[in-house]
Write an enzyme that holds these catalytic residues in place. Structure first.
Site, PDB file in Angstrom:
ATOM      1  N   LYS A  16      11.461   4.752 -22.191  1.00  0.00           N
ATOM      2  CA  LYS A  16      11.204   4.187 -20.867  1.00  0.00           C
ATOM      3  C   LYS A  16       9.881   4.656 -20.275  1.00  0.00           C
ATOM      4  O   LYS A  16       9.220   3.920 -19.537  1.00  0.00           O
ATOM      5  CB  LYS A  16      12.358   4.523 -19.926  1.00  0.00           C
ATOM      6  N   GLU A  19      12.259   8.181 -10.714  1.00  0.00           N
ATOM      7  CA  GLU A  19      11.810   6.973 -10.030  1.00  0.00           C
ATOM      8  C   GLU A  19      12.291   7.034  -8.583  1.00  0.00           C
ATOM      9  O   GLU A  19      13.345   7.595  -8.298  1.00  0.00           O
ATOM     10  CB  GLU A  19      12.407   5.713 -10.670  1.00  0.00           C
ATOM     11  N   HIS A  22      25.389   2.674 -12.412  1.00  0.00           N
ATOM     12  CA  HIS A  22      24.337   2.143 -13.282  1.00  0.00           C
ATOM     13  C   HIS A  22      24.862   1.513 -14.561  1.00  0.00           C
ATOM     14  O   HIS A  22      24.101   1.244 -15.480  1.00  0.00           O
ATOM     15  CB  HIS A  22      23.292   3.232 -13.597  1.00  0.00           C
ATOM     16  N   ARG A  63      16.841  -4.716 -28.157  1.00  0.00           N
ATOM     17  CA  ARG A  63      18.059  -4.985 -28.926  1.00  0.00           C
ATOM     18  C   ARG A  63      18.801  -6.126 -28.259  1.00  0.00           C
ATOM     19  O   ARG A  63      18.415  -6.592 -27.195  1.00  0.00           O
ATOM     20  CB  ARG A  63      18.942  -3.747 -28.927  1.00  0.00           C
TER      21      ARG A  63
END
Lengths: 177, 507, 507, 177
Positions: C120, C202, C237, C293
């Site tokens: 990421k 973040e 999440h 994926r």
């Protein structure tokens, strides 16, 4: 053991020869097969015989051994002692119901003489008619059912007198049906 | 006609179609009432509905064909509409009339239109008047007239029930001596199945295709068509595989057939869902009949058009305007899995579901009332499941069908899944060399593959020895089957014992 | 790259996704090899494949994450390609490299692209370089830097695993005192789940929507997008409900997001199926990550586009050109049914399937490895079934989902079906008032409806008294369960006894 | 009988009052309910209670009575004699595993004193961590497991010494998990 499929006359001589863990050796009419057996969570078995690897279900019922091998469904009957005549200790031939259903018509009466190909009775199952025909000449000894009656698979419908040229009867569909 | 709100719908049917109708009604927020005979007390459609009513004994005449019992159940449940499904009373104008007479909505065409179109003889006359071509034939099954027509047209001749459908009361007559018996048998079968013994005759076409057009008509005079279905794979006039689009059918031919179907529907004042059936012979097509109800094979249309025909029926019945159909996409194939022994002249099979593995996956839909313990009795139709596969093209739909049929496995009821798999996997089917004689030409003497048979024989011996299926490696024991038999509740049919599970001793 | 024919595919996964991949491969005529751990010997994917190989004990590290065992199984089975599914090794570049090093086709992006995009932190850098907006954040989880960023950006702050996915190794930090513990816990969880403990930070957006774009890229430089998926309904999440199209998303906004996704994919040299995830906040969107994926929620795209993304993956892996995507139609919604107790803080549940009723019907697809006797063990993901419903519009898809969830019934494994049904049936969901905080805002304290609880309590008392479920009215007796337990074969997990069925005496 | 749902403390007093054919009268905490019971072919039961008519499956397991009522799944535990302490004939409080899983960390040692809210142990199941906290002050008598060990649902993890102000322990998720 001898097995036949319900619905035809072909006989198979099937024997389990040995079992070691997940491997079973068996023979069909003298030809050997090796089967790999793996149980699945749902109670079925992955059965690997030759180039086939199929999810297989099996169960005994009163009349048959049922097997579902992938989409193919089989009902086998052990051969010895399983015919209607033998079951009743008789040698006289009978006509038995090839399927459960309703006797729509009886086309013969007790004492009638019939010849091969004569229509004997009409059964109805799932709204389709099936006519039972005589396979050879015989004399009707007894009608075991009456028109309108529901019958099981294998129920004796007509019993014949023993005659020297032993007749038998078999079912087949009406030619135009 | 005024707009009528449907709040509670009684489904006058059983099996997969009852379940399928219940689902669409529930999605529309309509409360559902199932009906059941004594043989169906524990059936899937009874469980799926919001309410359920017993309507009589197992015999159809006493339950699913019993108009008084159905009207009574609807009234006691407070239903304001009745969906007839297919078969049973779905094409009986007197049922539609009784429903409307009791101030409920009948989800189907008006009784008079149904009477005019549902009767094949009358429908032929309407088609002739509308200048839609029909198969040469006569309107009567009277012996002298039949002999005369046969002499003119030549054999083979087809005897059909005026009230018929699904191959019942239908006979192909090969030659003159067989004519009388065939007329009698067809008439008797028609009487038993439909309560109407009238038959008529048609010239038997040698190698036609059966292609039909789905129509929807509303209360406001609008009729639309949702493409065609190819239904040529038939056994004894019973469709067993259907698909859409019809492979190789030209757009021009399709347009002509759609136009003929719409012309017929308009001429008859048709309303709700219906199907115009045609025989296609080269560049010619002949009107066969209009089925004034939902067809068994309607899902192939649904998968191509992304629509819900039962929802459309309910909207139309409530007075809504029918919408222009969406554009079709891809290809869909339906296989009817029947409780029949395909290896032994399709002898009907009965029994109870002991084990079941249903296919699934992308593009796979299966409409079935089967579940563990479900019983197939001799009282009702042999259809036990419909597998419908969608594909971006015919080849993907076909391949998905082969894979899905390979996943289908059912212990307890001999069925046609392996037969269907072999058909769909075959070269003639892949090449779409289709006619109503497809099965005769390609699968007249089908039996199980020898390798499958050998595997099954080994399995049977292992069952007998207790290695599998009984008390051996696998999960559910024969004793458990016995327990289920002992404790199985609900109304017992006369076949319960037959379908039960007694152990017989090790040999 | 040259065109490579795939003849035999090993599926390096388990559960519903292994089954789903096997089905598409079989439809393409590709032979399939399943792999299984000792806990999965009797599992559905093992039965569905043409061949199956044991790869190790139940622990994922020893089996489904064991690269040597997988490569060995593929070689011994003669596989020429490996599909990794999702989760497990699907985003591990070293696995893709090992597959290619052993001269097999890896069905997924090239290892280097996967390494660059799958990480990421690195993906954020690529996005910044391609001028695609990203969420404000820093590339490290180092405590001092984290404290500094948090002080600047303000709490709440999101800690994410660099190698992560599916919410694992992710923590929302509400205030400064919780920062260190969250960094440590996230890192430990990430290390356990992915073998990589790196985390980054973040800014936590208050009420964003999660919308992602499905992409497909071939070996010839072509990249296409197949619309978006709205995945805002998340718990911790973890996505639990996804749909397509995203309700209310303007065509202009969708086009901008598609353009960003294609730009990213081209910049990275992306190949095969992938998903660009974005957070949407008003008229702004921020790149989140690319999942290199197949996604869990890919079926919603399949139902709208009438395509088969796994078939597309296999075609692309074999060197075929990617086609322009078909036009989308209608709406699709997916619900993830998990083995969790939604009424008790989503405690993970384990057990064995004792009874199962799966939904079906028009527009209903269910992807599941569940079947009678299937075991849910603590070793693997809690996802036990995906229900995906298509509708001509969102409202039909939504109503079908509610009806289908109502049909779902599973005894033996506590699951989230009733929770999902209540969500999809709710007014906020019907009104599509969506954000990633949807569940917190609307379903923070969900428990079962009191009427359902009362019915269940009565049922429990009847079970205890033997009136139902045991030796009473219903079919399968407790004795039969006992028999299944005794005779159940296959590798026994340490949980087998736990999940077994002992009777305890009547109270 | 007294039932509770596994996972919370609320208790229900449920009694079957009478059964006549397909109609069962029951009470929950003194409130009467009438249930109509109809068996289905698949072994489930259509259960009609109040305005609910649901396909209902039920089964006993060693630890619980499982019920699936439509999509809703319940696991009930009889209240009397079913707590870990009572099962072992002890009166001392224990911390038991709220789910099967792996003991990731033990945060206390034997002899430690803990106060309410102290973290005691971290479990991992299905890759998610769950922390167990002390509900009140107590002294750790014995650790029944070690880190890395797999435990069953209900397994005793930590045993406390009996103290006058009887402490108890309960599970809850870590605040940030």
């Amino acid at each position: 053991m001898k097995l036949k499929r319900i619905g035809d006359a072909r006989e198979f001589n099937v024997e389990i020869l040995a079992r070691e863990g997940a491997v079973v050796r068996a023979s069909i009419d003298g030809v050997e097969f090796t089967a790999e057996v793996a149980p699945l969570a749902d109670g079925s078995t992955m059965l690997h015989v030759g180039d086939r690897r199929l999810r297989t279900f099996g169960s005994r019922t009163r009349n048959a051994i049922l097997v579902a091998a992938g989409p193919a469904s089989f009902d086998f009957a052990p051969v010895e002692g399983r015919t209607g005549a033998a079951r009743h200790g008789l040698t006289a031939p009978e006509v038995t119901a090839p399927m459960p259903g309703k006797v729509l018509k009886l086309l013969v009466a007790e004492g009638d003489s019939v010849k091969a190909g004569d229509a004997l009775a009409v059964l109805e199952a799932m709204k389709m008619e099936t006519t039972l025909y005589a396979e050879s000449a015989a004399t009707v000894k007894k009608l075991h059912v009456s028109a309108g009656q529901m019958v099981d698979h294998g129920a004796v419908i007509i019993e014949f007198s023993p005659v020297p040229a032993a007749p038998s009867a078999n079912e087949s569909k009406a030619p135009d049906a | 006609m005024n707009s009528r709100t449907i709040r509670k719908l009684l489904i006058a049917n059983r099996g997969e179609i009852a379940l399928r109708i219940i689902r669409s009604a529930r999605v529309l927020g309509i409360s559902t009432v199932a009906v059941y005979s004594e043989a169906d007390a524990g059936a899937a459609h009874v469980a799926a509905a919001d309410d359920a009513r017993l309507i009589g004994p197992a015999e159809p005449a006493a339950s699913y064909l019993n108009i008084d019992a159905l009207i009574g159940a609807a009234q006691s449940a407070g239903a304001d509409a009745i969906h007839p499904g297919y078969g049973f009373l779905s094409e009986r104008p007197e049922f539609a009339r009784a429903v409307e007479a009791h101030d409920m909505v009948f989800v189907g065409p008006p009784a008079d239109v149904m009477a005019a179109l549902g009767d094949k003889v009358s429908a032929r006359r309407i088609a002739v008047a509308a200048e839609v071509p029909v198969v040469p034939g006569i309107d009567t099954g009277e012996l002298a007239a039949a002999r005369k027509f046969a002499a003119q047209a030549g054999f083979p001749i087809l005897v059909k029930a005026a009230a018929g459908g699904g191959g019942r009361g239908m006979r192909v007559v090969a030659d003159a001596p067989g004519l009388e018996a065939a007329l009698e048998a067809a008439s008797r079968e028609a009487q038993a199945a439909f309560g109407d013994g009238r038959v008529f005759l048609e010239k038997y076409l040698a190698r036609p295709r059966h292609i039909e057009i789905q129509i929807l008509g509303d209360h406001h005079g609008k009729v639309v068509a949702l493409g065609e279905r190819e239904c040529s794979i038939q056994r004894r006039h019973q469709k067993i595989i259907e698909e859409s689009p019809a492979p190789g059918l030209s757009a021009a031919m399709r347009d002509r057939m759609v136009e003929a179907a719409l012309k017929l529907a308009r001429a008859a004042g048709y309303r709700n869902a219906g199907t115009a059936e045609f025989l296609v012979d080269g560049d010619n097509f002949y009107f066969l009949e209009i089925n004034a109800r939902l067809q068994v094979e309607h899902p192939v249309t649904e998968l191509r058009f992304g629509c819900d025909l039962v929802a459309d029926q309910l909207h139309i019945a409530a007075g809504d305007h029918v919408a222009d159909p969406p554009s079709p996409r891809g290809s869909a194939i339906e296989c009817r899995i029947n409780a029949e022994d395909a290896a032994h002249d399709f002898r009907p099979a009965v029994g109870r579901v002991l084990k079941l593995n249903l296919p699934a996956g992308p593009g796979v839909r299966i409409d079935t009332h089967l579940g563990l313990g479900a019983e197939v009795s001799p009282y009702y139709d042999s259809l036990i499941a419909k597998l419908i596969c969608f594909g971006a093209d015919r080849e993907q739909a076909r391949a998905r069908t082969v894979v899905a049929l390979g996943e289908f496995s059912l212990l307890g009821i001999t069925n046609t899944a392996a037969f269907l798999r072999d058909i769909v996997a075959s070269t003639p089917f892949a090449q779409a060399d289709l006619s109503t004689r497809f099965l005769e030409e390609n699968f007249a003497r089908w039996t199980n593959d020898e390798a499958d048979l050998n595997l099954a024989l080994v399995a049977a011996a292992m069952v007998s020895e207790g290695i599998i299926g009984g008390t051996g490696l696998t999960g559910e024991s024969a004793a458990a089957n016995g327990a289920r038999h002992e404790s199985g509740g609900g109304a017992r049919s006369p076949w319960a014992e037959l379908a039960g599970f007694e152990l017989w001793g090790k040999r």
